[in-house]
Design an enzyme around this catalytic site. Sequence first.
Site, PDB file in Angstrom:
ATOM      1  CG  HIS A 135      65.515  17.105   7.688  1.00 17.18           C
ATOM      2  ND1 HIS A 135      64.494  16.311   7.226  1.00 17.18           N
ATOM      3  CD2 HIS A 135      65.013  18.358   7.751  1.00 17.18           C
ATOM      4  CE1 HIS A 135      63.413  17.058   7.025  1.00 17.18           C
ATOM      5  NE2 HIS A 135      63.700  18.307   7.340  1.00 17.18           N
ATOM      6  CG  ASP A 212      69.971  15.843   3.379  1.00 20.27           C
ATOM      7  OD1 ASP A 212      69.775  16.744   2.545  1.00 20.27           O
ATOM      8  OD2 ASP A 212      69.253  15.685   4.387  1.00 20.27           O
ATOM      9  CD  GLN A 215      68.674  23.647   4.939  1.00 21.76           C
ATOM     10  OE1 GLN A 215      69.010  24.799   4.632  1.00 21.76           O
ATOM     11  NE2 GLN A 215      67.411  23.306   5.089  1.00 21.76           N
ATOM     12  CE  LYS A 238      64.726  22.021   2.427  1.00 22.24           C
ATOM     13  NZ  LYS A 238      63.895  22.698   3.410  1.00 22.24           N
ATOM     14  CB  CYS A 376      62.269  17.966  10.219  1.00 23.23           C
ATOM     15  SG  CYS A 376      60.609  18.424   9.762  1.00 23.23           S
TER      16      CYS A 376
HETATM   17  C1  LIG Z   1      68.952  18.845   5.761  1.00 23.73           C
HETATM   18  C2  LIG Z   1      67.610  18.565   5.150  1.00 23.73           C
HETATM   19  N1  LIG Z   1      67.383  17.380   4.587  1.00 23.73           N
HETATM   20  C3  LIG Z   1      66.212  17.073   4.007  1.00 23.73           C
HETATM   21  C4  LIG Z   1      65.179  17.994   3.988  1.00 23.73           C
HETATM   22  C5  LIG Z   1      63.890  17.608   3.328  1.00 23.73           C
HETATM   23  O1  LIG Z   1      63.688  18.397   2.205  1.00 23.73           O
HETATM   24  P1  LIG Z   1      62.292  18.301   1.407  1.00 23.73           P
HETATM   25  O2  LIG Z   1      61.225  18.503   2.423  1.00 23.73           O
HETATM   26  O3  LIG Z   1      62.384  19.401   0.408  1.00 23.73           O
HETATM   27  O4  LIG Z   1      62.239  16.953   0.785  1.00 23.73           O
HETATM   28  C6  LIG Z   1      65.356  19.236   4.574  1.00 23.73           C
HETATM   29  C7  LIG Z   1      64.257  20.218   4.624  1.00 23.73           C
HETATM   30  O5  LIG Z   1      64.218  21.097   5.447  1.00 23.73           O
HETATM   31  C8  LIG Z   1      66.611  19.537   5.165  1.00 23.73           C
HETATM   32  O6  LIG Z   1      66.834  20.726   5.729  1.00 23.73           O
END
Ligand SMILES: Cc1ncc(COP(=O)(O)O)c(C=O)c1O
Length: 418
Positions: A135, A212, A215, A238, A376
């Site tokens: 992401h 990270d 998900q 999430k 993203c």
């Molecule tokens: C794999 C992953 N990393 C990071 C993020 C960023 O999360 P946040 O916008 O809640 O900080 C997302 C959000 O969709 C994501 O799917």
Amino acid sequence: MSASAAKPEQLGKITDIGSLRSRFPALAQRVRGKPLAYLDNAASSQCPDVVLDAMLEQQRSNHANVHRGVHTLSERATEAYEGAREKVRAYLNASGTDEIVFTRGTTESINLVAASLGGALLREGDEVLITHMEHHSNIIPWQLVCERTGARLVPAPITDNGELDLTAFERLLTERTRIVAVAHVSNALGTVNPLERIIELAHAAGARVLVDGAQAMAHLRPDVAALDCDFYAFSGHKMFAPTGIGVLYGKRALLDRMPPYQGGGEMILSVSFEKTVYNALPYKFEAGTPNITGAVALGAAVDFLDGIDFDALAAHEHDLLTYATERVAALPGARIIGTAEHKAAVLSFVLDRVHAHDVGTVVDSEGVAIRTGHHCAMPVMERFGVPATARASFALYNNRDDVDRLIVGLERALEMFS
Ligand SMILES: Cc1ncc(COP(=O)(O)O)c(C=O)c1O
């Protein structure tokens, strides 16, 4: 492990996953005159009653600033806030609450590590190894610190089915690699990465590992001690909590040596114009008044998840994903993007006759919420040669009826654009 062969720690937990749907008030509404089928959980999930109740109670009865007050409401707010931290610690199996930093979410957690650890550790010629499926939140913070320090960002390739190419990853992991940053689960493809192996390889090469977990949290239960990751980042919204709250788990020894990320109240022990002494962990990384209600709500979401049998949850989501994949793949001109062997509840696809954005709009008119776009993850789109995909992503409250409703919407889109 099958849902029926329960582990001792699963005894007494909820196994009837279908029964949980009624706990989410938002799902009872109608959208565009149809019952809502909410399939945008990878972007943000709905909150169960217990999380909504905890938020309201915190705001209604316990609202005050934390830590510095001697009055009763401040003490109650502090107890609730620190109680939530302990819930997160226990859930993740971290060794102490000083390893649990509350942040705004995954993005802030990763930025914190990139700026603080990255800024202190990286030198010209060093490398940060990520993957091609990350992401943007797990790409750009590293690009920023690489620009500042002269280090290089290296993306490990992925295969045609959306799995990390482990052989290439191993080849790219060298004595120059100081940090490895990798998604537990890909938001664009659904791929579950082989974290144990990645972490083992990275540590053997002397690199630190950030996971990270954005998900993963609604589908898997990470044990940070067993994984031995150095950092694990995730967002409350999430995993059935509200937006604006998230967590950075970090190993104490590393957090201790890292410089503060932001300055302000809460993160200091004493301040003078000559010298400031920083607060102990985790407060050193929590500058300013925190999102107290968000943390309390996250604690309630953790309690909610802790009450669920994860083997039953995995079986439920596997059934949904398999069913949805078969039904979408059977549509004319459909192509599934991301066909890894080990996937979480994400189904990305394109229909060759209909642009993803039109797909999203048409299914919305049927009361079905999905996400369309690059998610993203532009490098993933580029890797698969598509500008965008439609993405249905499932949570524990979804059922086959939601999938059937999605298919009705997709058939309608195909009819309209044929
Ligand atoms: C794999 C992953 N990393 C990071 C993020 C960023 O999360 P946040 O916008 O809640 O900080 C997302 C959000 O969709 C994501 O799917």
